[in-house]
Design an enzyme around this catalytic site. Structure first.
Site, PDB file in Angstrom:
ATOM      1  N   CYS A 113       0.362  -1.088  -0.339  1.00 18.19           N
ATOM      2  CA  CYS A 113       0.162   0.231  -0.456  1.00 18.19           C
ATOM      3  C   CYS A 113       0.912   0.793   0.235  1.00 18.19           C
ATOM      4  CB  CYS A 113      -0.561   0.127   1.460  1.00 18.19           C
ATOM      5  SG  CYS A 113      -1.760  -1.883   1.318  1.00 18.19           S
ATOM      6  N   ARG A 140       5.118  -0.213  -5.993  1.00 18.26           N
ATOM      7  CA  ARG A 140       4.610  -0.568  -5.132  1.00 18.26           C
ATOM      8  C   ARG A 140       4.246  -1.909  -5.049  1.00 18.26           C
ATOM      9  NH1 ARG A 140       6.638   2.382   0.106  1.00 18.26           N
ATOM     10  NH2 ARG A 140       4.656   0.975   0.934  1.00 18.26           N
ATOM     11  N   TRP A 177      -2.683  -2.323  -1.120  1.00 14.70           N
ATOM     12  CA  TRP A 177      -3.131  -4.349  -2.039  1.00 14.70           C
ATOM     13  C   TRP A 177      -3.434  -4.894  -0.776  1.00 14.70           C
ATOM     14  CZ3 TRP A 177       0.156  -8.395   0.129  1.00 14.70           C
ATOM     15  CH2 TRP A 177       0.340  -9.236  -0.694  1.00 14.70           C
ATOM     16  N   ASN A 205      -1.518   2.445   5.877  1.00 10.57           N
ATOM     17  CA  ASN A 205      -0.491   1.203   5.688  1.00 10.57           C
ATOM     18  C   ASN A 205      -0.604   0.723   6.831  1.00 10.57           C
ATOM     19  OD1 ASN A 205      -0.478   2.254   2.894  1.00 10.57           O
ATOM     20  ND2 ASN A 205       1.884   2.835   2.941  1.00 10.57           N
ATOM     21  N   GLY A 206      -0.469  -0.395   6.406  1.00 10.95           N
ATOM     22  CA  GLY A 206      -0.130  -2.109   7.779  1.00 10.95           C
ATOM     23  C   GLY A 206      -1.385  -2.695   8.354  1.00 10.95           C
ATOM     24  N   GLU A 212      18.123 -17.885  -6.947  1.00  6.00           N
ATOM     25  CA  GLU A 212      17.334 -16.705  -7.673  1.00  6.00           C
ATOM     26  C   GLU A 212      17.059 -16.404  -9.222  1.00  6.00           C
ATOM     27  OE1 GLU A 212      16.500 -13.211  -6.781  1.00  6.00           O
ATOM     28  OE2 GLU A 212      16.662 -12.219  -8.052  1.00  6.00           O
ATOM     29  N   LYS A 245      12.959 -15.590  -9.818  1.00  2.00           N
ATOM     30  CA  LYS A 245      13.096 -14.122 -11.299  1.00  2.00           C
ATOM     31  C   LYS A 245      12.073 -14.824 -11.778  1.00  2.00           C
ATOM     32  CE  LYS A 245      13.887 -11.210  -9.307  1.00  2.00           C
ATOM     33  NZ  LYS A 245      14.351 -10.702  -8.138  1.00  2.00           N
ATOM     34  N   GLU A 248       8.014 -15.517 -10.373  1.00  2.00           N
ATOM     35  CA  GLU A 248       7.703 -13.782 -10.855  1.00  2.00           C
ATOM     36  C   GLU A 248       6.991 -13.741 -11.693  1.00  2.00           C
ATOM     37  OE1 GLU A 248      10.982 -11.411  -8.878  1.00  2.00           O
ATOM     38  OE2 GLU A 248      10.089 -10.739  -7.317  1.00  2.00           O
ATOM     39  N   HIS A 306      17.606 -37.966  -4.803  1.00  2.00           N
ATOM     40  CA  HIS A 306      16.569 -37.782  -3.433  1.00  2.00           C
ATOM     41  C   HIS A 306      15.127 -37.388  -3.731  1.00  2.00           C
ATOM     42  CE1 HIS A 306      20.925 -38.280  -1.678  1.00  2.00           C
ATOM     43  NE2 HIS A 306      21.077 -37.976  -2.278  1.00  2.00           N
ATOM     44  N   LYS A 364       6.001  -4.313  -3.813  1.00  2.00           N
ATOM     45  CA  LYS A 364       8.042  -4.261  -4.547  1.00  2.00           C
ATOM     46  C   LYS A 364       8.137  -4.216  -3.060  1.00  2.00           C
ATOM     47  CE  LYS A 364      11.849  -2.860  -6.490  1.00  2.00           C
ATOM     48  NZ  LYS A 364      12.124  -3.766  -6.905  1.00  2.00           N
TER      49      LYS A 364
END
Ligand code: AGP
Length: 606
Positions: free
Chosen positions: A2, A27, A74, A100-101, A478, A482, A485, A501, A601
């Site tokens: 947010c 964001r 968000w 926000n929060g 990574e 990526k 995402e 395994h 973000k």
């Protein structure tokens, strides 16, 4: 996540608010809204992108006023919808808030207000804040705000409007950032400095449990007891960087291409005259260390995974790498002889911030590796080393990851030198490798058309495995993150030796395996693993050094080569084709590359 913005001045607030919300789009959000105050409060809020909100505002008559607050949401409590979007308004229509929060005790508070006949229309935790201020407000808005914030549990940054005071906006901070910008007869609030960085360089950062009351030409600060406090204004004296696409189709590609520059800038102040300068950590402190814990989330955690090899090899201090979301709830064995390194691009990740606080509580010293100057993690850590990657807009990090890695290499070299754990000659070799990274990355970036062709060939994959050993495995983590995402295609990173395994049962005709094989000590072993998956029908894209091209060509369907460098710094080179591959596959699938679905973000809630 947010975003909050606010304006008070002489102009029409909605112009700034829309522009500022647009800047916070990166964001991540799913709905947006604005409240404007003239003689009364007007709210327009919409699920979807800012453009939907912009259209609704331009269609509306009389949506003007000199003060206002805006928000990108968000979703956490309740789906993305017009009703759940912020601002929320109390039942009198006089109070509007953006939040926000997360309010942890909102159910208890909501029940008690429902008993007082107050109705709620959204599914959010945030609506309770508007309802409560509204309920407590008689004629003193400040005291209603204080009483409300003192009864809230959880994290909150707030922007508040009251129609009885159209010449004021109020900002509140507890565990979620909010910044005040000082303009010329106009002032701003924002959860993120980028919202107003083009308008003013003069800012105040609210600290924990502080309130700001803004007029067009003055700002006053208070604590949660209502006592006036003095704060020092800060000046932004660093380059924020361009947040424009500069001709690139996506920020992600632009930021991939900016990596040599990001590393150069980051190392500029740290690599001086053939030496590494990190004076923040002095010799006597470093001599007291017997443990290093690297704590982070997502890609920043992957930086830690890759850097561990450097720390173990040349620093020779026991080094753990931990996910912040797990670390904070364990009983980590750390004390004053432990250095906890928190890596965070945004400097606001809720779990990383909580891990930092827990580390300090247990007596450890904390070092923040952060890209955003003055962010919460930077402010609270004992020591800070900034990365200078500039603003990173794409949700999927690339240049911040690379800048963080370069700092971690520099740090490992610095500590090993100060503690006399490395010979002069070896230091010199590593140092030269470190400062050659920007040029070598530039060279790897030239293979982008080749990566595009490979992406075209394999873009229809349903599943992709990334395998490697040692430091290559850390890069696979990574590469896989990526890839999923931005492409929305399932992928997994596996330590190549671990495949048999269990996971190899998933390999069948046509499965795509991306194998990293760069470490000379482990090269033959990874080749054996490639043979195993190929024998079961997998198609293999290999990433290796130019010297290994012939040796790998008999087992790989496609090969991407990077220049040779010492193994511990190899992640800086091998990650580049993986970033490009993720980007191009996502491009071919027409994904929302810079703002992938469901992602944010800056993850400022747990
Ligand atoms: C990576 O592309 C993601 N954006 C994500 O994993 C990110 O690295 C993570 O959320 C940590 O963020 P931070 O570095 O800002 O703390």
């Amino acid at each position: 996540m947010c975003g909050i913005v606010g304006y008070i001045g002489k102009k029409n607030a909605s112009d700034f608010l829309l522009e500022a919300l647009k800047k916070l789009e990166y964001r991540g959000y799913d709905s947006a809204g604005i409240a404007i105050c003239d003689t009364k409060i007007n709210v327009i809020k919409k699920a979807g992108r800012i453009n939907v909100l912009k259209k609704a505002i331009s269609d509306a008559k009389d949506f003007c006023g000199n003060s206002g607050i805006g928000h990108t949401r968000w979703a956490t409590h309740g789906k993305p919808s017009d009703i759940n979007a912020h601002p929320h308004v109390g039942r009198s229509g006089k109070i509007a808030i953006v939040h926000n929060g997360i309010i942890e005790n909102y159910i208890v508070l909501k029940k008690s207000l429902i008993k007082k006949n107050i109705k709620f229309i959204s599914e959010t935790d945030s609506e309770i804040i508007a309802a409560m201020i509204d309920y407590l407000y008689e004629d003193d808005i400040f005291s209603a705000v204080i009483k409300t914030v003192c009864s809230l549990e959880g994290s909150f940054a707030l922007g508040i409007l009251c129609s009885d005071f159209p010449d004021k906006i109020i900002a509140v901070k507890k565990e979620s950032p909010i910044i005040i910008g000082i303009g010329d007869n106009e002032n701003y609030i924002a959860s993120d400095i980028y919202a107003f960085a083009d308008r003013t360089k003069h800012i105040y950062r609210l600290d924990e449990c502080e309130i700001a009351v803004l007029g067009a030409s003055e700002v006053n600060f208070y604590n949660f007891q209502g006592k006036k406090i003095e704060k020092n204004m800060a000046e932004i004296d660093w380059e924020i960087g361009s947040s424009e696409k500069d001709g690139f189709e996506h920020f992600m590609l632009k930021e991939i291409m900016e990596q040599p520059e990001a590393i150069k800038k980051t190392l500029l102040l740290r690599c001086v005259k053939n030496d590494i300068v990190i004076n923040e950590l002095n010799k006597s402190y470093l001599e007291s260390l017997n443990k290093i814990c690297i704590v982070a989330c997502g890609s920043s955690y992957h930086v830690g995974m890759a850097a561990r090899y450097a720390f173990e090899k040349i620093v020779r201090i026991a080094t753990n790498v931990e996910l912040a979301s797990e670390f904070r709830y364990r009983s980590p064995i750390i004390d004053k002889n432990t250095l906890v390194i928190i890596i965070s691009q945004s400097g606001e990740t809720a779990d990383s911030l909580a891990a930092l606080r827990e580390s300090k509580r247990r007596g450890a010293k904390t070092l923040a590796i952060v890209n955003v100057v003055g962010s919460s993690i930077a402010s609270e850590a004992n020591f800070v080393v900034y990365t200078w990657a500039g603003i990173e807009v794409a949700v999927a990090t690339t240049k911040a990851y690379s800048a963080q890695l370069s700092v971690m290499y520099a740090l490992s070299l610095y500590i090993s030198k100060v503690l006399n754990r490395i010979s002069k000659e070896k230091f010199e070799v590593y140092f030269q490798d470190l400062i050659s990274l920007p040029n070598l990355i530039e060279e790897v970036l030239k293979s982008k058309d080749q990566v595009f062709k490979i992406a075209q060939k394999y873009s229809q994959a349903d599943n992709v495995f990334f395998i490697g050993r040692g430091v290559d495995y850390a890069v696979c983590m990574e590469g896989s993150l990526k890839f999923k995402e931005v492409s929305y295609i399932h992928s997994e990173a596996y330590a190549a030796g671990e495949l048999k395994h269990g996971t190899i049962s998933l390999v069948e005709n046509g499965t795509i395996v991306i194998a990293l094989a760069t470490d000379p000590r482990l090269f033959e072993k990874t080749i054996s693993n490639i043979r195993e998956v190929r024998a079961r029908g997998a198609l293999c894209i290999a990433i290796t050094t130019k010297e290994n091209f012939n040796a790998i060509s008999s087992v790989a369907d496609d090969i991407l080569c990077v220049p040779k460098i010492h193994s511990i710094m190899m992640p800086s080179l091998t990650v580049i084709p993986l970033q490009l591959f993720a980007y191009y596959v996502a491009l071919l699938h027409k994904r929302d590359i810079d703002k992938p679905r469901n992602l944010a973000k800056s993850v400022t809630v747990e």
